[in-house]
Motif scaffolding. Structure first.
Motif, PDB file in Angstrom:
ATOM      1  N   ALA A   8       0.831  -1.215   0.000  1.00  0.00           N
ATOM      2  CA  ALA A   8       0.000   0.000   0.000  1.00  0.00           C
ATOM      3  C   ALA A   8       0.859   1.255   0.000  1.00  0.00           C
ATOM      4  O   ALA A   8       0.576   2.211  -0.718  1.00  0.00           O
ATOM      5  CB  ALA A   8      -0.914  -0.003   1.221  1.00  0.00           C
ATOM      6  N   LEU A   9       1.906   1.270   0.823  1.00  0.00           N
ATOM      7  CA  LEU A   9       2.689   2.513   0.978  1.00  0.00           C
ATOM      8  C   LEU A   9       3.875   2.603   0.009  1.00  0.00           C
ATOM      9  O   LEU A   9       4.464   3.675  -0.140  1.00  0.00           O
ATOM     10  CB  LEU A   9       3.177   2.665   2.425  1.00  0.00           C
ATOM     11  N   ARG A  10       4.256   1.514  -0.594  1.00  0.00           N
ATOM     12  CA  ARG A  10       5.330   1.467  -1.614  1.00  0.00           C
ATOM     13  C   ARG A  10       6.575   2.235  -1.188  1.00  0.00           C
ATOM     14  O   ARG A  10       7.037   3.139  -1.909  1.00  0.00           O
ATOM     15  CB  ARG A  10       4.809   2.042  -2.939  1.00  0.00           C
ATOM     16  N   PRO A  11       7.138   1.938  -0.005  1.00  0.00           N
ATOM     17  CA  PRO A  11       8.307   2.703   0.449  1.00  0.00           C
ATOM     18  C   PRO A  11       9.500   2.515  -0.485  1.00  0.00           C
ATOM     19  O   PRO A  11       9.707   1.427  -1.004  1.00  0.00           O
ATOM     20  CB  PRO A  11       8.614   2.115   1.834  1.00  0.00           C
ATOM     21  N   GLY A  12      10.242   3.603  -0.690  1.00  0.00           N
ATOM     22  CA  GLY A  12      11.425   3.526  -1.554  1.00  0.00           C
ATOM     23  C   GLY A  12      12.480   4.492  -1.056  1.00  0.00           C
ATOM     24  O   GLY A  12      12.201   5.335  -0.189  1.00  0.00           O
ATOM     25  N   PRO A  13      13.708   4.409  -1.576  1.00  0.00           N
ATOM     26  CA  PRO A  13      14.797   5.271  -1.128  1.00  0.00           C
ATOM     27  C   PRO A  13      14.405   6.748  -1.235  1.00  0.00           C
ATOM     28  O   PRO A  13      13.760   7.145  -2.202  1.00  0.00           O
ATOM     29  CB  PRO A  13      15.948   4.952  -2.096  1.00  0.00           C
ATOM     30  N   GLY A  14      14.764   7.511  -0.228  1.00  0.00           N
ATOM     31  CA  GLY A  14      14.494   8.951  -0.266  1.00  0.00           C
ATOM     32  C   GLY A  14      13.085   9.316   0.175  1.00  0.00           C
ATOM     33  O   GLY A  14      12.778  10.487   0.365  1.00  0.00           O
ATOM     34  N   GLY A  15      12.209   8.325   0.381  1.00  0.00           N
ATOM     35  CA  GLY A  15      10.825   8.622   0.786  1.00  0.00           C
ATOM     36  C   GLY A  15      10.747   8.991   2.260  1.00  0.00           C
ATOM     37  O   GLY A  15      11.660   8.710   3.034  1.00  0.00           O
ATOM     38  N   CYS A  16       9.634   9.645   2.619  1.00  0.00           N
ATOM     39  CA  CYS A  16       9.422  10.030   4.020  1.00  0.00           C
ATOM     40  C   CYS A  16       8.123   9.378   4.497  1.00  0.00           C
ATOM     41  O   CYS A  16       7.072   9.553   3.869  1.00  0.00           O
ATOM     42  CB  CYS A  16       9.324  11.555   4.102  1.00  0.00           C
ATOM     43  N   TYR A  17       8.199   8.633   5.597  1.00  0.00           N
ATOM     44  CA  TYR A  17       7.060   7.845   6.072  1.00  0.00           C
ATOM     45  C   TYR A  17       6.767   8.163   7.534  1.00  0.00           C
ATOM     46  O   TYR A  17       7.654   8.618   8.267  1.00  0.00           O
ATOM     47  CB  TYR A  17       7.346   6.342   5.866  1.00  0.00           C
ATOM     48  N   VAL A  18       5.516   7.914   7.922  1.00  0.00           N
ATOM     49  CA  VAL A  18       5.117   8.170   9.305  1.00  0.00           C
ATOM     50  C   VAL A  18       4.455   6.913   9.843  1.00  0.00           C
ATOM     51  O   VAL A  18       3.565   6.352   9.188  1.00  0.00           O
ATOM     52  CB  VAL A  18       4.091   9.327   9.381  1.00  0.00           C
ATOM     53  N   ASP A  19       4.883   6.468  11.025  1.00  0.00           N
ATOM     54  CA  ASP A  19       4.167   5.410  11.730  1.00  0.00           C
ATOM     55  C   ASP A  19       3.582   6.045  12.985  1.00  0.00           C
ATOM     56  O   ASP A  19       4.310   6.367  13.931  1.00  0.00           O
ATOM     57  CB  ASP A  19       5.122   4.251  12.075  1.00  0.00           C
ATOM     58  N   GLY A  20       2.270   6.248  12.979  1.00  0.00           N
ATOM     59  CA  GLY A  20       1.604   6.922  14.100  1.00  0.00           C
ATOM     60  C   GLY A  20       1.291   6.003  15.261  1.00  0.00           C
ATOM     61  O   GLY A  20       0.776   6.456  16.288  1.00  0.00           O
TER      62      GLY A  20
END
Ligand SMILES: C[S@@+](CC[C@H](N)C(=O)[O-])C[C@H]1O[C@@H](n2cnc3c(N)ncnc32)[C@H](O)[C@@H]1O
Length: 300
Positions: A8-20
């Motif tokens: 769903a979130l498709r994380p990749g290099p340089g990305g910014c993610y939040v785990d609440g």
């Protein structure tokens, strides 16, 4: 749900993610690993023990994350708006919270009636059970526990506490079990009442509503919000939020009257129309996942 969250979130290099909802940091570690070597993660949890556990788990990714203790409803106060590629909210209680009897979340072990996710908060389940009125108890047992016998149970709690204060999880669980014997059913008869009390103690529904709104403001266009719910009351709030944000109009009040609609661009779109359930392999690995559902939205 880990693989589905990554999809769903498709994380990749340089990305910014939040785990609440950091919990033990399992999802956060997967997001950091999948966005190596340069992805960034902001994380929070209301539970100080969870933030500590997550910080330890994330140590191999040092320099690539910032963690804070606090509610996800406050995310937009410390993270720049429209700066993130993905936000995850994995709602409810964590296994460490349920498995520690002294936290008072479980009807399966004897512990104080506590149920606070944030131990700095003075309001506990013990206060709620002994001090709320019969009608308030009946309302939450029904609204947040979907307990069909909520009124009867509220009456029994009030009658019991006139004799002695209810102080432990065991006292409450046994009181309910006496009223509704198990008769071989898998589900403990106190499941729904415990869920309702936990939700009230932690003000879960109102924080979820403000958390969803905060999460959406953090996303860049194309960024995604993934929410894992564990029961229908939470899921309804997420569904209603997605429905409202994906509409191209607003309306005043409770009723949507077509003639009174005011056009406005939608903020989010559903990535999948239907909630995604946990699959058999996930449930086999973690039986608590059996009621988990994932909903995914994308910022427009
Ligand atoms: C199901 S667990 C998360 C597990 C986590 N995804 C993992 O990989 O270990 C839910 C967590 O959300 C936290 N939580 C619940 N409501 C919260 C809120 N409003 N703000 C921040 N954390 C919250 C709980 O304290 C708990 O640690």
């Amino acid at each position: 749900m880990v693989a589905k969250v990554l999809e769903a979130l498709r994380p990749g290099p340089g990305g910014c993610y939040v785990d609440g909802t950091l919990g033990g940091g399992g999802h956060a570690a997967t997001l950091l690993a999948a966005s190596s070597p340069t992805g960034w993660l902001f994380g929070c949890d209301r539970d100080g023990a969870a933030v500590e556990a997550a910080a330890q788990r994330l140590a191999p990714f040092a320099g690539r994350f910032e963690l804070r203790r606090g509610s996800f409803s406050e995310l937009a106060d410390w993270i720049e708006h429209r700066s993130c590629d993905g936000v995850l909210l994995d709602l409810g209680v964590s296994s460490p919270q349920l498995d520690q009897p002294e936290r008072g979340f479980s009807f399966q072990s004897e512990g104080p009636l506590d149920m606070r996710m944030d131990l700095r908060q003075p309001f506990t389940a013990e206060k709620l059970i002994n001090e709320w009125s019969e009608s308030e108890l009946a309302r939450i047992f029904w609204e947040w526990g979907n307990e069909p016998q909520g009124r009867r149970m509220a009456r029994a709690v009030v009658r019991e506490r006139q004799v002695r204060r209810l102080e432990t999880t065991g006292q409450l669980a046994r009181l309910i079990e006496r009223m509704v014997p198990r008769r071989g059913q898998k589900r403990h008869p106190a499941t729904r009442v415990f869920q309702a009390v936990r939700m009230a103690v932690n003000d879960e529904i109102s924080l979820l509503k403000s958390g969803l709104a905060a999460a959406s403001t953090l996303l860049k266009p194309g960024g995604r919000l993934a929410v894992i719910t564990f029961h229908s009351v939470e899921d309804r709030v997420v569904k209603e939020f997605g429905r409202e944000k994906s509409r191209d109009y607003t309306f005043e009040g409770e009723v949507d009257v077509p003639a009174l609609r005011r056009p406005r661009p939608p903020e989010l779109r559903w990535v999948a129309r239907k909630a995604i359930p946990a699959d058999a392999a996930e449930v086999a690995e973690n039986p608590r996942a059996r009621s988990a559902q994932l909903r995914v939205m994308e910022k427009i």
